[in-house]
Each structure stands twice: as structure tokens, then as C-alpha cells.
Write a protein that holds these residues in place. Structure first.
Motif, PDB file in Angstrom:
ATOM      1  N   SER A 188       0.839  -1.187   0.000  1.00 13.46           N
ATOM      2  CA  SER A 188       0.000   0.000   0.000  1.00 13.46           C
ATOM      3  C   SER A 188       0.880   1.246   0.000  1.00 13.46           C
ATOM      4  O   SER A 188       2.088   1.191   0.259  1.00 13.46           O
ATOM      5  N   ALA A 189       0.250   2.382  -0.268  1.00  8.29           N
ATOM      6  CA  ALA A 189       0.996   3.635  -0.272  1.00  8.29           C
ATOM      7  C   ALA A 189       1.564   3.939   1.113  1.00  8.29           C
ATOM      8  O   ALA A 189       2.690   4.429   1.241  1.00  8.29           O
ATOM      9  N   GLY A 190       0.799   3.646   2.158  1.00  4.00           N
ATOM     10  CA  GLY A 190       1.292   3.885   3.508  1.00  4.00           C
ATOM     11  C   GLY A 190       2.496   3.022   3.840  1.00  4.00           C
ATOM     12  O   GLY A 190       3.471   3.495   4.431  1.00  4.00           O
ATOM     13  N   ALA A 191       2.439   1.738   3.483  1.00  4.27           N
ATOM     14  CA  ALA A 191       3.573   0.846   3.750  1.00  4.27           C
ATOM     15  C   ALA A 191       4.800   1.284   2.961  1.00  4.27           C
ATOM     16  O   ALA A 191       5.933   1.237   3.468  1.00  4.27           O
ATOM     17  N   TRP A 192       4.595   1.713   1.723  1.00  3.19           N
ATOM     18  CA  TRP A 192       5.719   2.183   0.920  1.00  3.19           C
ATOM     19  C   TRP A 192       6.345   3.440   1.511  1.00  3.19           C
ATOM     20  O   TRP A 192       7.569   3.574   1.570  1.00  3.19           O
ATOM     21  N   LEU A 193       5.521   4.369   1.963  1.00  6.91           N
ATOM     22  CA  LEU A 193       6.046   5.581   2.593  1.00  6.91           C
ATOM     23  C   LEU A 193       6.850   5.252   3.839  1.00  6.91           C
ATOM     24  O   LEU A 193       7.937   5.812   4.058  1.00  6.91           O
ATOM     25  N   ARG A 194       6.354   4.353   4.663  1.00  7.13           N
ATOM     26  CA  ARG A 194       7.092   3.980   5.871  1.00  7.13           C
ATOM     27  C   ARG A 194       8.432   3.337   5.512  1.00  7.13           C
ATOM     28  O   ARG A 194       9.456   3.630   6.146  1.00  7.13           O
ATOM     29  N   ARG A 195       8.421   2.480   4.506  1.00  8.42           N
ATOM     30  CA  ARG A 195       9.665   1.807   4.119  1.00  8.42           C
ATOM     31  C   ARG A 195      10.679   2.801   3.554  1.00  8.42           C
ATOM     32  O   ARG A 195      11.861   2.745   3.888  1.00  8.42           O
ATOM     33  N   ARG A 196      10.235   3.719   2.714  1.00  9.96           N
ATOM     34  CA  ARG A 196      11.166   4.676   2.126  1.00  9.96           C
ATOM     35  C   ARG A 196      11.723   5.643   3.174  1.00  9.96           C
ATOM     36  O   ARG A 196      12.912   5.991   3.156  1.00  9.96           O
ATOM     37  N   LEU A 197      10.894   6.087   4.096  1.00  7.48           N
ATOM     38  CA  LEU A 197      11.388   6.965   5.158  1.00  7.48           C
ATOM     39  C   LEU A 197      12.437   6.259   6.003  1.00  7.48           C
ATOM     40  O   LEU A 197      13.470   6.844   6.355  1.00  7.48           O
ATOM     41  N   ALA A 198      12.176   4.991   6.337  1.00  4.79           N
ATOM     42  CA  ALA A 198      13.137   4.252   7.149  1.00  4.79           C
ATOM     43  C   ALA A 198      14.426   3.976   6.386  1.00  4.79           C
ATOM     44  O   ALA A 198      15.514   3.972   6.965  1.00  4.79           O
ATOM     45  N   THR A 199      14.332   3.754   5.073  1.00  7.42           N
ATOM     46  CA  THR A 199      15.521   3.453   4.272  1.00  7.42           C
ATOM     47  C   THR A 199      16.330   4.705   3.969  1.00  7.42           C
ATOM     48  O   THR A 199      17.564   4.712   4.095  1.00  7.42           O
ATOM     49  N   ASP A 200      15.657   5.789   3.579  1.00  4.80           N
ATOM     50  CA  ASP A 200      16.358   7.000   3.157  1.00  4.80           C
ATOM     51  C   ASP A 200      16.822   7.863   4.322  1.00  4.80           C
ATOM     52  O   ASP A 200      17.822   8.582   4.197  1.00  4.80           O
ATOM     53  N   TYR A 201      16.128   7.809   5.444  1.00  3.44           N
ATOM     54  CA  TYR A 201      16.462   8.671   6.581  1.00  3.44           C
ATOM     55  C   TYR A 201      16.532   7.843   7.864  1.00  3.44           C
ATOM     56  O   TYR A 201      15.673   7.946   8.748  1.00  3.44           O
ATOM     57  N   PRO A 202      17.529   6.982   7.990  1.00  4.56           N
ATOM     58  CA  PRO A 202      17.610   6.087   9.153  1.00  4.56           C
ATOM     59  C   PRO A 202      17.809   6.814  10.466  1.00  4.56           C
ATOM     60  O   PRO A 202      17.432   6.303  11.514  1.00  4.56           O
ATOM     61  N   ALA A 203      18.420   8.012  10.448  1.00  4.23           N
ATOM     62  CA  ALA A 203      18.611   8.745  11.701  1.00  4.23           C
ATOM     63  C   ALA A 203      17.276   9.168  12.294  1.00  4.23           C
ATOM     64  O   ALA A 203      17.068   9.079  13.509  1.00  4.23           O
TER      65      ALA A 203
END
Length: 782
Positions: A188-203
Motif C-alpha cells: 500500500s501507499a502507507g507501507a511504501w512511505l514507511r519503508r522509504r522513510l526508514a531506508t532514506d532517513y535512518p537517523a
């Protein structure tokens, strides 16, 4: 005490006591089985300890933690896109003043009462004016449309920077994410957003510092403004599904910015409906005077001032000519600024109507001249540069062809293995990895035998054929793991899948087990295969399924909280030493001294210490990135490489050292001490290579390294790929969004891909359509 720690200690105690109770029914002379039992208990504690540690930070994030994460995210995003704006020359000398206003196209926007009043803004305005125009929208939802090359991505970047520069504490943070990596059929769009935020901005997504639910809280609390760039980059059939997923997954009042080509968005809206509550903007054509003023200011004063005057007269006299029509596009203005920013190229050539009879001819010329112009300029400033313009263009053309053949505009290094046919498929990848493991086993055994001298050769001769016979084990494990879809799973399901994969590995073990245990009863061979499957299960459970992960590791060795981490590491080592020593002592008390190495308990303490240090190393590499640091391509490669190597070494020691050392002891009664030690060392390194191979297969970097070396050897990629990409990024040919590289413009990628039509396409497109490299000049999005 944490519930997971309670389960860990109780389960390990039950297993240890159960093994001690069952063991008197077995023959104590079977040394290898005793060693496997000891290794199993120690390794079980290790794996369960890792599982228990994953509960750290398991509490929900509170308000202060979410606010702190938002501030970290804001600083990180601002620093990232300020650097990108410099590389893209967005403020050199100033932004191109493109006027954006409400779209007049019917049926693509929501009701006026939900959208708000008319919106008019310009990319040349002050940041506060641009941010104010967005803030005036009732729901702060915006769709940015336009044809290819109209500056949609530039508008999104300028809006993001304007919002960040005018942001107050507590305001939402805009985050630009390319939609090309979104597959609405899988998540889903929500799951994708969570994954990208965690991958691109781990801090910002650090669960230890900000709580386990920090990413969810940032999204649900409307503390993030997703700026989603390029709906048209998705396959045509997925655009409407993606738009519907945005409406269904995200709250209707959550802020959002979306860019797309006009016609593609209209077709998606016809199938799925409008984006709820979003205003829709389109650009006006660039004025010729604005374009010429920007180009004049961007070029240094010099002998080509007359060329600019000639071009200006041509545009004034022929406002409908090819050059004038081409320079109405912000993309072409940006390319002209890069091509004519020095004295090597004369802008008056654009006024040659015979040479450029159509706007497409002007566009083709600017796209064709961009890469050589930038590399010539860089070579003139730094004569010791590594890449010549022609060589760089050839590499970029092949990279563009590979990306276009896969139907993507994202260059993700962790998916580079898909460019090689023998790593793309599950079973082909399994066979390739098994052969590489076999080569490593043979080389390691030969090197150890050469170092240890003549006494090692009799033992080494036993291990050479064993190395070949163990190839089916690795092939079966990786082949079975490759058939399992990549997705997030709980511990129970992961354990079951790990057991299934390990049992598949046991199908390839009869040959090697019979060879090593020949002369023993069939029951011993069957027990050896069973212990092998159990060891594989522990490895797979600890590292994950041995198949390429969906994203690289977001961790690296910790530099913060050293004292706390040291105390926790010491506690882990002490716990593992205690359990290992207790198991060895229990066997000795039970009267099975002959089934153990001399000394019994001291051996348990030594092996427990080694295993504990290995597990502490695994925990050390699980620390997130430091604050304010964004995950770039180079940093994510380094992080995943270090995590891969340390994790492989730790798993090899934890799961293979006890059995490898004790398995070499059957000759202790008859052979000299030196021969026994040689057998122990050779056996240890043989088992370590096998265990490390399975552990490495669960990470991204090993596949990337193998594919990169293979493609470089064939001349399809530069040997120093990351250095080349970073250099192209500094020159403004590539742009970087988190750990993903993209070409500066999709038109540039398509143009370069057309120059490399002779490059063999590496694989099918993501949507399953036939592979076809797009010809030069084919229309696509900016």
C-alpha cells in the motif's frame, strides 16, 4: 525483565536439560554428534538473544520523541536538498520564473469547496511567497502537472526548500520521494512511505532513540508532507492503482504533493478518481526574455556575448521558430545553461535554422552536447581526472540502457545483480553462489595447507572432495530461499520458512555426509544430516533468508553510547560463556568425558567466549546512522558491506566453531598433537566458509560486488562504479534521492540509452513487457 528475554532463558534451559536427559540413551563415542549438541545450545542462545534485543526500543514513541525525530528529519532533508539544488544549478544565478496556476482541464481536480480558491505562484518568487501559496490550500494537497520538460521536479524541489526555510518548530517536514520505486500491486501507499522513510532517513527512523512507532507517528500525526515525484514513471496499468492507494491509505486531510505528466494523470483519474482535496496546477510557457536573461547571467562575460545578442535577435524576429519553441521548456533552458556556460560553445549556433530545422533537432543537440560539455569543463579544471568525456559518455550510455531495459528511472545499487542473467533467477543465482562457495572452500583449504606445511596435506586431501560435495547444500538452500516472496514477517513465520529452507539444504547433504562419516553406521550419517539442517536453520533464522533483500541494511557500527554498549556486550559474553561452560560440565558430570575434548569445562568456556564476542559484534553493527545523516548511495554501500562482513564472520564462528573444533578430535588418540591441531584448523576454516557463505547470501552487498565485477570485466560498467556515479552526480548529470541515483532528466536517460542500442538488455521490464530500448528523442517525463 523483558518477555523475550524470559522466553530466551527458559527455552535454552529446557533444551539443555532435555539434551542431558536424552543423551545417556545414545552412544557417547559419537563425538561429532556431541559437538553438534553443544553447538546447538550455544547457537540457540545466540539467535534468541538477537531476537530478544530486537525488542529494545519496542515502546511506542511519545510526543517529545516524535518531535525530536521531526527536527532531525527536517535538518537532514534541508541539508540534502540544498546540496542537490547547487548541483542542479537551481539558483545559478536564480530560479527560472515559471508561473504555475490552476489547471483549466476539466475533470481532474476535486470540488472547488474542498480545494479552495485559485492558486497562482512562480518558481522565481521568494521562498515565503511560494510556501505561503501552498499553505493557503485548505488541506495542503497539491498536484503539479505539465508536459515532459516543463519543470515539475524543479517546482517540487523549490517548494520543498521554501517550506523548510520558512518552517517553524512543529510544522510538518516535506520529504521528496520518487514514485518509481512504488509497486501498488505489492504494498500500500502507507507501507511504501514507511519503508522509504526508514531506508532514506535512518537517523530520523531510529527506533532506539525515538521509539518503535516513530515512522507511523510521523505520518499519522501529519508531521511529514510527502512530495511524490513522477506518478507517470510507474507502468501505465499501475498509475490508477497507485492513485487509488493514495486516496484509500492516506487520510483525506493529510498534506501531499504529487507530480505527473498531464495526459497520464488524466487517464489515471478517469479510472480511479481525483486525488481528494488536491489543487491541480499547470505551468505557463517560459517567456523568451526570461530564458535569455537567465542564460546571459549564467554565462561569464566574454567573447560569446555577441553570440547571445545574435540568439536574442533571432528569437525576437522568429518567435515561432525552432529555437524559440524549444526554449519554452524549462528543461531545454537548463540544458542550454549547462552547455553554453563557458567559452567552448557558441550560443549563436542555435539560430542556424538549416542546422536545426525543428524544435526536436534543437532538443537533440542540447541533450547530445550536455555530457561532453560538462566533462570537458571538469577536465580543464582538473587535468588529472580519471574519466575522459568519450569514456564517461560510453559508461553513462550503458548505464542508461540497462535502466531503460528494466523499465525504471532509478539506479538502485542493491538491484544491480538483476543486470546479470546468472544472478537474476533464483536457481541460477543459487548455482552461481554454490560454485563461488566451492571455489572459496578449495582456495581456503589449499592456502591453509600451504601455510601449515607438509602435515596438513593428508587432512587437506580429505577436504578437497568434501568441498565439491557440499556444493548441492548451498544450491538447495539458496534456491529454496529465492522462491519465497520478500516481505516482512513475524518471528513464527520466519522460523517456519527458515526450517523449510534448511530442510531443502539437507536434501543436498547425503553426499558430503556419507563421504565424511563413511565407515560409520547409517544412523550416524542421518544424525549428521539432521544436525546440519539444524545448524542451517540457526544461521537462516539469525541472518534472514539467503536471498537478495528488498533494501540494503540501514545499520553500521555504533559510535554513540559506547559505555552502555560495552556493558551490554560484556553481559552477553558472560551469559554465553556460562551456558556453554554449564553444558560441557554437564556432559562431564554425566560420565561422557570421552565424547568431549580434554578438559571439558575449559573448552566450554573458551568456545562460549568466542561465541559471545561474535554475538556482541552482531549487536554492535545494528546501530543506526548518526543524527542528521541521510543514507546516500556510497554510505549505504559501505554500511551494508561492513554489516555483511561482520555478520558473516560472527555467524561462521557462532554456528561452526564448536562443531568444527570437536569434529576434528577422533584422531586424538592415535595421531600426534600437531596433526590433530592441523585437522582442527582445516576443519574450522572449512565450516566457517560454508556458514559465512549462507550468511552473506542474506545481504545486498555481496550480490552487488559480484555483479559489479562481472559487468566491469565485460566493459559494461566502470571498475570504480560508486566513484564514477559520485563524480557524475557532482557534475550535475545524475541526481541523488537517498541511496538512489537518477539521471538529471528522464529525457537524458532515454537519449543516452538510444546511443547504446547495441548493449544487450539485461532482463525483462518490471511490468513484464518485452525489453526494448527507447529510440533517441522519444518523449518521456522530466
Amino acid at each position: 525483565m523483558n518477555r523475550r528475554w524470559t522466553v530466551t532463558w527458559v527455552l535454552c534451559a529446557v533444551v539443555a536439560c532435555g539434551l542431558l536427559w536424552v543423551w545417556p540413551l545414545r552412544d557417547p563415542a559419537r563425538i561429532s554428534a556431541a559437538a553438534a549438541v553443544v553447538s546447538a545450545v550455544v547457537a540457540l542462545f545466540g539467535v534468541l538473544s538477537l531476537w530478544a534485543w530486537r525488542a529494545d526500543g519496542g515502546r511506542a514513541a511519545d510526543g517529545d520523541q516524535v518531535a525530536a525525530a521531526a527536527e532531525v528529519l527536517a535538518r537532514t532533508v534541508l541539508g540534502q536538498w540544498q546540496d542537490e539544488a547547487v548541483l542542479r544549478q537551481l539558483y545559478d544565478p536564480k530560479p527560472l520564473p515559471v508561473v504555475w496556476s490552476d489547471s483549466s482541464r476539466p475533470g481532474i481536480s476535486d470540488h472547488r469547496r474542498l480545494v479552495g480558491g485559485p492558486v497562482v505562484c512562480s518558481t522565481g518568487a521568494e521562498p515565503r511567497e511560494l510556501a505561503g501559496a501552498f499553505g493557503s490550500l485548505p488541506r495542503r494537497r497539491l498536484v503539479v502537472l505539465g508536459p515532459a520538460g516543463s519543470g515539475k521536479t524543479t517546482f517540487a524541489v523549490l517548494l520543498l526548500l521554501a517550506l523548510l526555510r520558512t518552517r517553524s518548530a512543529g510544522d510538518p517536514v516535506p520529504v521528496l520521494l520518487p514514485l518509481s520505486s512504488f509497486d501498488p500491486a505489492r504494498e500500500s501507499a502507507g507501507a511504501w512511505l514507511r519503508r522509504r522513510l526508514a531506508t532514506d532517513y535512518p537517523a530520523a527512523a531510529d527506533t532506539r532513540a525515538h521509539g518503535a512507532t516513530v515512522v507511523d507517528d510521523l505520518l499519522t500525526g501529519h508531521r511529514v508532507i510527502p512530495v511524490l515525484d513522477g506518478l507517470d514513471e510507474l507502468p501505465e496499468g499501475a498509475r490508477a492503482v497507485a492513485l487509488a492507494s493514495l486516496n484509500d491509505t492516506l487520510p483525506a486531510d493529510s498534506p501531499l504533493v504529487l507530480t505527473c505528466r498531464t495526459d497520464d494523470f488524466a487517464r489515471a483519474v478517469a479510472k480511479s478518481g481525483v486525488l481528494t482535496g488536491a489543487a491541480v496546477l499547470e505551468p505557463a510557457p517560459v517567456a523568451a526574455d526570461d530564458a535569455l536573461e537567465l542564460l546571459r547571467l549564467a554565462a561569464p562575460p566574454g567573447r560569446h556575448e555577441e553570440g547571445w545578442r545574435t540568439l536574442a535577435r533571432h528569437l525576437r524576429d522568429r518567435p515561432g521558430g525552432p529555437a524559440a519553441r524549444a526554449l519554452r521548456s524549462p528543461l531545454m533552458v537548463a540544458l542550454a545553461r549547462a552547455v553554453y556556460a563557458d567559452d567552448d560553445n557558441d550560443p549563436a549556433e542555435l539560430a542556424d535554422a538549416r542546422r536545426f530545422p525543428t524544435p526536436a533537432a534543437v532538443e537533440h543537440h542540447l541533450l547530445d552536447a550536455l555530457v561532453p560539455a560538462l566533462y570537458r569543463r571538469a577536465l580543464r579544471r582538473h587535468p588529472d581526472r580519471r574519466w575522459e568525456p568519450r569514456q564517461a559518455r560510453r559508461h553513462l550510455a550503458r548505464i542508461a540502457a540497462g535502466m531503460s531495459a528494466r523499465g525504471t528511472y532509478d539506479l538502485t545499487w542493491w538491484e544491480l545483480y538483476r543486470w546479470t542473467p546468472w544472478l537474476a533467477g533464483a536457481w541460477r543465482r543459487a548455482c552461481t553462489w554454490a560454485l563461488l562457495t566451492c571455489a572459496a572452500l578449495l582456495l581456503t583449504t589449499a592456502a591453509l595447507a600451504a601455510v601449515l606445511g607438509v602435515p596438513a596435506w593428508p587432512e587437506a586431501r580429505r577436504w578437497f572432495p568434501l568441498s565439491v560435495l557440499e556444493v548441492p547444500i548451498v544450491a538447495c538452500v539458496l534456491g529454496a530461499a529465492g522462491l519465497v516472496p520478500a516481505r516482512e514477517r513475524g518471528l513464527a513465520r520466519t522460523s517456519v520458512l527458515a526450517a523449510a529452507v534448511s530442510l531443502c539444504g539437507g536434501l543436498g547433504a547425503p553426499g558430503s555426509s556419507w563421504f565424511y562419516y563413511r565407515g560409520f553406521p547409517p544412523g550416524v550419517v542421518a544424525a549428521a544430516i539432521g544436525f546440519l539442517c539444524f545448524g542451517l536453520w540457526l544461521v537462516v533464522l539469525g541472518t534472514g533468508l539467503p536471498s537478495p533483500p528488498a533494501a540494503p541494511s540501514g545499520s553500521r557500527p555504533a559510535r554513540r553510547h559506547r559505555r552502555r554498549r560495552l556493558l551490554r556486550a560484556l553481559g552477553l559474553v558472560a551469559a554465553v560463556v556460562a551456558i556453554s561452560g554449564a553444558v560441557f560440565a554437564g556432559y562431564a558430570l554425566a560420565g561422557f568425558e570421552s565424547a568431549l575434548p580434554p578438559g571439558g569445562a575449559p573448552w566450554g568456556l573458551v568456545l562460549g567466549a568466542v561465541a559471545g564476542v561474535s554475538l556482541a559484534a552482531l549487536d554492535w553493527v545494528r546501530a543506526p546512522f548518526s543524527a542528521d545523516e541521510v543514507a546516500t548511495a556510497a554510505s549505504s554501500v559501505r554500511a551494508d558491506r561492513l554489516v555483511s562482513l561482520i555478520g558473516a564472520a560472527a555467524c561462521a564462528v557462532v554456528f561452526d566453531l564448536p562443531e568444527a573444533v570437536v569434529r576434528s578430535l577422533p584422531s586424538v588418540a592415535s595421531d600426534p598433537l600437531r596433526t590433530t591441531m592441523v585437522a582442527a584448523v582445516v576443519g574450522l576454516f572449512h565450516g566457517a566458509v560454508l556458514g559465512a557463505s549462507v550468511a552473506l547470501a542474506a545481504r545486498s552487498w555481496p550480490y552487488y560486488a559480484v555483479a559489479r565485477l562481472f559487468l566491469a570485466a565485460r566493459g559494461q560498467l566502470p571498475w570504480r562504479l560508486q566513484a564514477f556515479l559520485a563524480d557524475a552526480h557532482r557534475l550535475g548529470i545524475l541526481r541523488q534521492v537517498g541511496p538512489v541515483y537518477q539521471f538529471r532528466h528522464a529525457r537524458l536517460q532515454d537519449h543516452l540509452a538510444g546511443d547504446a542500442v547495441r548493449v544487450r538488455p539485461p532482463g525483462p521490464r518490471r511490468d513484464g513487457s518485452p525489453v526494448r530500448v527507447q529510440p533517441q528523442g522519444s518523449p518521456t517525463r522530466l
